[in-house]
Enzyme design. Structure first.
Site, mmCIF file in Angstrom:
data_model
loop_
_atom_site.group_PDB
_atom_site.id
_atom_site.type_symbol
_atom_site.label_atom_id
_atom_site.label_comp_id
_atom_site.label_asym_id
_atom_site.label_seq_id
_atom_site.Cartn_x
_atom_site.Cartn_y
_atom_site.Cartn_z
ATOM 1 N N ASN A 11 0.998 -1.187 -0.408
ATOM 2 C CA ASN A 11 -0.268 -0.357 -0.292
ATOM 3 C C ASN A 11 0.537 1.110 -0.002
ATOM 4 O O ASN A 11 1.244 1.614 1.022
ATOM 5 C CB ASN A 11 -1.154 0.151 0.923
ATOM 6 C CG ASN A 11 -1.929 1.038 1.804
ATOM 7 O OD1 ASN A 11 -0.923 1.823 0.665
ATOM 8 N ND2 ASN A 11 -2.849 0.991 1.965
ATOM 9 N N LYS A 14 0.423 4.071 2.324
ATOM 10 C CA LYS A 14 0.839 3.658 3.639
ATOM 11 C C LYS A 14 2.604 3.898 4.225
ATOM 12 O O LYS A 14 3.128 4.079 5.121
ATOM 13 C CB LYS A 14 0.764 2.108 4.647
ATOM 14 C CG LYS A 14 -0.292 1.935 4.439
ATOM 15 C CD LYS A 14 -0.159 0.541 5.290
ATOM 16 C CE LYS A 14 -1.795 -0.282 5.139
ATOM 17 N NZ LYS A 14 -1.522 -1.507 6.071
ATOM 18 N N ASP A 71 -0.738 -3.805 10.263
ATOM 19 C CA ASP A 71 -1.988 -4.003 9.560
ATOM 20 C C ASP A 71 -3.145 -2.862 10.626
ATOM 21 O O ASP A 71 -2.976 -3.247 11.459
ATOM 22 C CB ASP A 71 -1.971 -5.593 9.774
ATOM 23 C CG ASP A 71 -4.073 -6.299 8.620
ATOM 24 O OD1 ASP A 71 -4.539 -6.834 9.692
ATOM 25 O OD2 ASP A 71 -3.918 -5.809 8.074
ATOM 26 N N GLY A 155 -7.939 5.978 1.480
ATOM 27 C CA GLY A 155 -9.138 4.632 2.829
ATOM 28 C C GLY A 155 -10.371 5.479 3.012
ATOM 29 O O GLY A 155 -10.724 6.236 2.323
ATOM 30 N N LYS A 177 -1.884 15.362 9.359
ATOM 31 C CA LYS A 177 -2.559 13.260 10.141
ATOM 32 C C LYS A 177 -1.348 12.337 10.887
ATOM 33 O O LYS A 177 -1.077 11.885 11.888
ATOM 34 C CB LYS A 177 -3.128 12.782 8.621
ATOM 35 C CG LYS A 177 -2.762 11.105 8.554
ATOM 36 C CD LYS A 177 -3.426 10.616 7.211
ATOM 37 C CE LYS A 177 -3.644 9.172 8.117
ATOM 38 N NZ LYS A 177 -4.143 8.171 7.278
ATOM 39 N N ARG A 183 -1.088 5.366 13.139
ATOM 40 C CA ARG A 183 -0.182 4.305 12.563
ATOM 41 C C ARG A 183 1.807 5.327 12.914
ATOM 42 O O ARG A 183 2.199 4.266 13.207
ATOM 43 C CB ARG A 183 -0.026 4.789 10.909
ATOM 44 C CG ARG A 183 1.375 4.358 9.663
ATOM 45 C CD ARG A 183 0.629 4.303 9.121
ATOM 46 N NE ARG A 183 -0.502 3.181 8.079
ATOM 47 C CZ ARG A 183 -0.984 3.574 8.125
ATOM 48 N NH1 ARG A 183 -1.677 4.764 7.873
ATOM 49 N NH2 ARG A 183 -2.229 3.240 7.723
HETATM 50 P P1 ITT Z 1 -1.004 -4.138 2.840
HETATM 51 O O1 ITT Z 1 -0.974 -6.303 3.585
HETATM 52 O O2 ITT Z 1 -0.199 -3.972 2.069
HETATM 53 O O3 ITT Z 1 -0.214 -3.271 4.421
HETATM 54 P P2 ITT Z 1 -3.528 -3.495 2.588
HETATM 55 O O4 ITT Z 1 -3.618 -2.024 1.503
HETATM 56 O O5 ITT Z 1 -3.914 -3.991 2.607
HETATM 57 O O6 ITT Z 1 -1.895 -2.745 2.724
HETATM 58 P P3 ITT Z 1 -4.747 -3.374 5.580
HETATM 59 O O7 ITT Z 1 -5.074 -4.577 5.328
HETATM 60 O O8 ITT Z 1 -3.530 -2.485 6.532
HETATM 61 O O9 ITT Z 1 -4.073 -2.639 4.624
HETATM 62 O O10 ITT Z 1 -5.864 -2.178 5.701
HETATM 63 C C1 ITT Z 1 -7.173 -1.831 5.108
HETATM 64 C C2 ITT Z 1 -7.416 -0.954 4.834
HETATM 65 O O11 ITT Z 1 -8.034 -0.268 6.021
HETATM 66 C C3 ITT Z 1 -7.124 0.041 4.176
HETATM 67 O O12 ITT Z 1 -7.426 -0.756 2.763
HETATM 68 C C4 ITT Z 1 -7.484 1.443 4.185
HETATM 69 O O13 ITT Z 1 -8.352 1.222 3.189
HETATM 70 C C5 ITT Z 1 -8.041 1.072 5.352
HETATM 71 N N1 ITT Z 1 -6.934 2.289 5.768
HETATM 72 C C6 ITT Z 1 -6.091 1.452 6.764
HETATM 73 N N2 ITT Z 1 -4.953 2.687 7.490
HETATM 74 C C7 ITT Z 1 -5.342 4.091 6.827
HETATM 75 C C8 ITT Z 1 -5.655 5.197 7.279
HETATM 76 O O14 ITT Z 1 -4.530 5.568 7.938
HETATM 77 N N3 ITT Z 1 -6.689 5.903 6.938
HETATM 78 C C9 ITT Z 1 -7.211 5.406 6.209
HETATM 79 N N4 ITT Z 1 -7.988 3.926 5.861
HETATM 80 C C10 ITT Z 1 -6.925 3.491 6.281
#
Ligand code: ITT
Length: 767
Positions: A11, A14, A71, A155, A177, A183
Site C-alpha cells: 500500500n 502507507k 495491519d 482509505g 495526520k 500509524r
Molecule cells: P498492506 O497489506 O500491503 O499493508 P493494505 O491496503 O492491505 O496494505 P491493510 O489491510 O492494513 O492494508 O488496511 C486495510 C484498509 O484500511 C486499507 O485498505 C484502507 O482502506 C484502510 N486504512 C488503513 N490505514 C488507513 C488510514 O490511515 N486511513 C484511512 N484508511 C486506512
C-alpha cells in the site's frame, strides 16, 4: 548501507506515510518493490496482530532481513466493531476506497452522530531475519462523518472525523495526520525496537564479515533488553547465548561445545548449524564447518549468510571455483551486503577477472561507504591495475575514516612515490613509522627516500630501528582477547594498577563488566618478570539514541523527535588503536604502567562521542621465556630469536589479511642479482639488505650487509643488519658477536642491546 529494514507493504499510501515519519532518522527502508519475487501475503488471520505478524515474517524469513509491516482496521461501534480486520475488503474483494466508504455510510444510514463513534487501530510488527516478531499497537479515536469530506489521505480518511475536532483526516495535511495517526502511534512505540534492529544490523555488518552471532550477542545498552537479547533468552536453554559469549571471547572450544548442544536441541535451526560451523571454522576444522553450513542451507536454501560462510571456507581451502559460486549465490540472495560484494570481487581478482572485481569492490564501497577496509581493498586493486591516482584517492578515503590505518598509509606513500610525489610519500611513510615504530617496511621505504634526497644521517637513524629481534619460544606466547560492546565505561575502576607476581587479584572489583576493569584484571595477572605487549582497538559506532517523547512533546511532530534522537546522516565508525609496552619490572614500575594504560584508555573512551557505542578489543601477548625453553627438546640448537619485519594482523578485526605489503619492498629492490643502484655506497647496500631481510631472503640480505661492511667496516647499522641476517640463516653466535661489536661502537644502540639480551638469555636446564 546494507542494513536496511524492509518495509513490507504494498500500500503506497502507507509506505509514504511511514517514510515521511522516519525521514529524518538514520533508518533506511527497503521497499517490497525491490523484491518482486516475494509473494503477496494472504491476510487471512482473524486478528490485526495475526495479519501483521504474517506480513512481516514471511518476507523477513525469505529475505533474511529485518522487516516491518502493519495491519490496520477500522472499528465502528454501531456496527459491533465492523469492518475491523476486514476493512480493506469491506465492500467485497478488489473493491476500491470509494466503494468501501459508500458501503460504510450506507450501513450507518440514520445512525445519529452521537452513536457514530469509531477508531482506527494499527498493529505494527517487526520481524528479525530469523522470523521472530515483536508487535506494537496504535489507535486513533473519532467518529464516522455523515458524508465524505476532503481529498487528502486514503482509505477511510474522508469519512473519519478525529475526536475533539471537526475535520476529517482527509481534510488535514499529511503532516497533521502523521502527527496524530494510529500509524504514527504504533510507530512511536515500535521505534526503540526499530532503532535497535537498525543498530544491530549495522554493527553486525561492520564488524563481522565471517562469523554470525557473536557481535549480536553483545549488549548495546546496559540494562536494556534488545530484540536480540530476547531472542537469545529464548534460546538460552539451547546453549546459543553461552556459545556466543564464548565466541566473543574467542574461546572457540567452549563455543563449539555449547553450539553442539544447541544443534542437538534444535537440529532444524539453521542458525544453530551456522554458529556451530563458525566455531569449527575458527578452530581450524574446516570440513566439519562446511558440513554445518551446508546443513543450514539444506534447512534454508535462501540463507545468504550460510552461502557466504560456505564461500569463505572454500576460499580458505583454496578452491576458488566453488567459493566463487557460493559467494555469488549469497549475492543473489542479498544484493545489499557489502561484505558479500567484497568477497565476490576478491575471488574474481584471484581468477584474473580484474574488471569484474573492480565493479564488485566499487559496489561494496557504495553500499557501505563508511567502512575503511572496503576503500583500502578498492585502492589495492587500483594499485595492482597500475591506476595509482585512483589508488591514492581510495587510500585517502580509507584514512579519512580511520586515520591510524597504517597499511593504508604505506600504500598511499608507495603510490605517491610512484607518481613522483616524493615529498608527500615521505610524509606518509613518516606517519606510518610513527604509528608502527618497528615496521621494517615503513622504515625501508622512508630510509630509501631519505637516502635518495641525500639525507644520510636521517636515513641511518631510520634504518637503525628496523632491526629489532623478537624472542622466540615454542608455546611461549599468550594471546588473550577481551571483546566488549557496550554502553558507558564508568571508570577505570578504583584500585587499578596493583600488579601481582602470579597471585590472583586481591578483591573483587566493583564492576566486573566495566571493560577497563577486565583489562586491569588481566594486566595484573602478568607476572612481573615477564614483558608483554598490549594492543587495544577502540571502535566507536554511532547509535541512533532515542529520547523518550513526553506528553507535551508528543504533539510535536515525530519527525522532530526523530531528528533529535537519531543521527540524520549515515553512521560512520571511528577507530582508535593503541599499543602499549609492558616491560618486566618491579612492583611499583608495573603498577605505574598499568595505571598509565588504563588512564589513557579511559581518556580515549571518555572522548568518544556521547551518541556512540564503544567497542573495545584487547590483545595481550607475552612471553614466558624460561618456562618455554625448558619445554624444548633441543635447547642448544633451538633458535632464541627471530626477525619479524612487521606485524601482520587482521587490521580492525576484519577478515582480510594479506601479504600484499611484500610488494612494497620488492618493487624497490634491484631487478636482478643484488647490486644496488650505487654499488660503492655502504648505505645503499644497507637499504638493500634491509629490503631482502624484510621479504625473508636471509642469504641475499647477508651478501648486501657484507658488501656494506667491506666499504665501511664500522657501519653500525650494517653490523646490526648482518646480525639479523645471521639470525635468519641460523647463526645466532655470529649475530651475538655483531651485536657486541655494535655496542662497542655505540653503547646506546637499543636494537643491539635488546637483541643481545634475547640472544644471551640463560637456558634453564631440564631437571
Ligand atoms: P498492506 O497489506 O500491503 O499493508 P493494505 O491496503 O492491505 O496494505 P491493510 O489491510 O492494513 O492494508 O488496511 C486495510 C484498509 O484500511 C486499507 O485498505 C484502507 O482502506 C484502510 N486504512 C488503513 N490505514 C488507513 C488510514 O490511515 N486511513 C484511512 N484508511 C486506512
Amino acid at each position: 548501507m546494507p542494513a536496511k529494514i524492509l518495509l513490507a507493504t504494498r500500500n503506497r499510501h502507507k509506505a509514504r506515510e511511514l517514510s515521511a515519519m522516519t525521514a529524518a532518522s538514520a533508518i533506511e527502508f527497503a521497499s517490497l518493490d525491490e523484491h518482486p519475487e516475494i509473494p503477496e501475503t494472504a491476510e487471512d488471520a482473524p486478528t490485526l496482530e495475526g495479519n501483521a505478524r504474517k506480513k512481516a515474517s514471511e518476507p523477513a524469513r525469505a529475505l533474511r532481513m529485518w522487516t516491518l509491516a502493519e495491519d490496520t482496521g477500522l472499528e465502528v461501534e454501531a456496527l459491533g466493531g465492523a469492518p475491523g480486520v476486514l476493512a480493506a475488503r469491506y465492500a467485497g474483494p478488489g473493491c476500491d476506497f470509494a466503494a468501501n466508504n459508500a458501503k460504510l455510510l450506507a450501513a450507518l444510514e440514520g445512525v445519529e452522530p452521537a452513536r457514530r463513534g469509531a477508531r482506527f487501530r494499527t498493529v505494527m510488527a517487526l520481524c528479525d531475519p530469523e522470523g521472530r516478531v515483536v508487535c506494537e499497537e496504535g489507535r486513533l479515536d473519532g467518529a464516522i462523518a455523515l458524508a465524505p469530506r476532503g481529498s487528502n489521505g486514503f482509505g477511510y480518511d474522508p469519512v473519519f472525523v478525529v475526536e475533539g475536532g471537526l475535520r476529517t483526516l482527509a481534510e488535514m495535511t499529511d503532516e497533521e495526520k502523521n502527527r496524530i495517526s494510529h500509524r504514527r502511534r504504533a510507530l512511536e512505540r515500535m521505534l526503540p525496537h526499530l532503532a535497535r534492529a537498525w543498530r544491530e544490523a549495522a554493527l553486525l555488518l561492520a564488524f563481522l564479515l565471517a562469523v554470525p552471532g557473536p557481535a549480536k550477542a553483545g549488549r548495546t545498552e546496559p540494562g536494556q533488553e534488545t530484540i536480540w537479547d530476547q531472542i537469545m533468552a529464548t534460546q538460552a536453554n539451547r546453549g546459543m547465548r553461552a556459545g556466543s559469549r564464548h565466541m566473543d571471547a574467542q574461546q572457540y572450544d567452549l563455543a563449539e561445545a555449547e553450539f553442539e548442544k544447541a544443534v542437538r536441541a534444535s537440529p532444524n535451526d539453521p542458525t544453530a548449524h551456522m554458529l556451530l560451523g563458525a566455531a569449527y571454522y575458527w578452530r581450524g576444522k574446516v570440513e566439519p564447518a562446511l558440513a554445518e553450513y551446508r546443513k543450514a542451507i539444506e534447512l534454508d536454501g535462501k540463507n545468504a549468510q550460510a552461502w557466504m560462510l560456505v564461500g569463505i571456507a572454500m576460499a580458505w581451502k583454496g578452491e576458488a571455483a566453488p567459493a566463487y559460486e557460493a559467494f555469488r549465490k549469497a549475492g543473489e540472495l542479498d544484493g545489499s551486503r557489502a561484505d558479500i560484494q567484497m568477497n565476490i570481487g576478491s575471488i574474481e581478482e584471484t581468477l584474473g577477472r580484474n574488471m569484474d572485481a573492480l565493479n564488485h569492490f566499487r559496489k561494496a564501497v557504495q553500499l557501505e561507504p563508511s567502512h575503511p577496509l572496503y576503500h583500502f581493498q578498492l585502492g589495492m586493486l587500483y594499485r595492482r591495475l597500475g591506476r595509482d591516482g585512483e589508488a591514492i584517492e581510495s587510500m585517502k578515503d580509507a584514512l579519512r575514516l580511520y586515520g591510524q590505518y597504517e597499511d593504508a598509509l604505506l600504500e598511499l606513500g608507495a603510490a605517491e612515490e610512484r607518481l613522483g610525489q616524493d615529498k608527500a610519500a615521505m610524509h606518509s611513510f613518516r606517519k606510518a613509522v610513527a604509528l608502527k615504530s618497528r615496521d621494517a617496511v615503513a622504515r625501508f621505504r622512508l630510509g630509501k627516500l631519505l637516502l635518495q634526497g641525500g639525507d644520510r644521517t636521517s636515513a641511518r637513524e631510520v634504518f637503525a630501528e628496523a632491526f629489532h629481534l623478537t624472542p622466540e619460544g615454542e608455546g611461549a606466547g599468550l594471546q588473550l582477547s577481551v571483546a566488549y560492546t557496550g554502553g558507558k565505561v564508568t571508570s577505570a575502576a578504583p584500585g587499578f594498577g596493583k600488579p601481582s607476581s602470579g597471585r590472583p587479584p586481591a578483591e573483587d572489583p566493583p564492576d566486573r563488566n566495566d571493560p577497563l576493569d577486565v583489562f586491569r584484571r588481566n594486566l595484573e595477572r602478568i607476572p612481573l618478570e615477564q614483558s608483554a605487549v598490549m594492543n587495544v582497538d577502540v571502535a566507536m559506532v554511532p547509535k541512533p539514541r532515542l529520547t523518550k517523547v513526553d506528553d507535551a512533546e508528543s504533539r510535536a511532530s515525530l519527525k522532530k523527535a526523530l531528528e533529535k534522537g537519531l543521527r540524520p546522516d549515515r553512521p560512520s565508525i571511528k577507530m582508535v588503536r593503541r599499543e602499549y609496552d609492558l616491560p618486566s619490572g618491579s612492583d611499583s614500575v608495573r603498577e605505574a604502567q598499568i595505571k598509565k594504560i588504563l588512564g589513557d584508555l579511559s581518556d580515549v573512551v571518555k572522548a568518544a562521542p556521547s551518541d556512540s557505542d564503544v567497542r573495545l578489543g584487547m590483545n595481550l601477548t607475552y612471553k614466558r621465556l624460561a618456562d618455554a625453553l625448558t619445554r624444548r627438546g633441543d635447547a642448544q640448537t633451538a633458535p632464541k630469536v627471530s626477525f619479524q619485519p612487521r606485524q601482520v594482523g587482521n587490521d580492525m578485526g576484519l577478515w582480510v589479511i594479506g601479504t600484499g605489503w611484500m610488494t612494497l619492498v620488492e618493487e624497490m629492490l634491484p631487478e636482478s642479482g643484488n647490486e644496488p643502484v650505487r654499488a660503492n655506497d655502504a648505505d645503499w647496500w644497507v637499504a638493500t639488505g634491509l629490503g631482502y631481510a624484510t621479504v625473508g631472503d636471509g642469504q641475499k640480505a647477508m651478501t648486501a650487509f657484507e658488501a656494506a661492511l667491506q666499504i665501511e667496516p664500522k657501519h653500525e647499522v650494517a653490523l646490526l643488519g648482518r646480525g639479523v641476517a645471521s639470525v635468519m640463516t641460523g647463526d645466532e653466535a655470529r649475530a651475538a658477536a655483531d651485536y657486541r661489536r655494535v655496542l662497542q661502537l655505540n653503547p646506546k644502540n637499543r636494537a643491539a642491546s635488546e637483541g643481545l639480551k634475547w640472544l644471551l638469555r640463560p637456558l634453564r636446564k631440564r631437571p
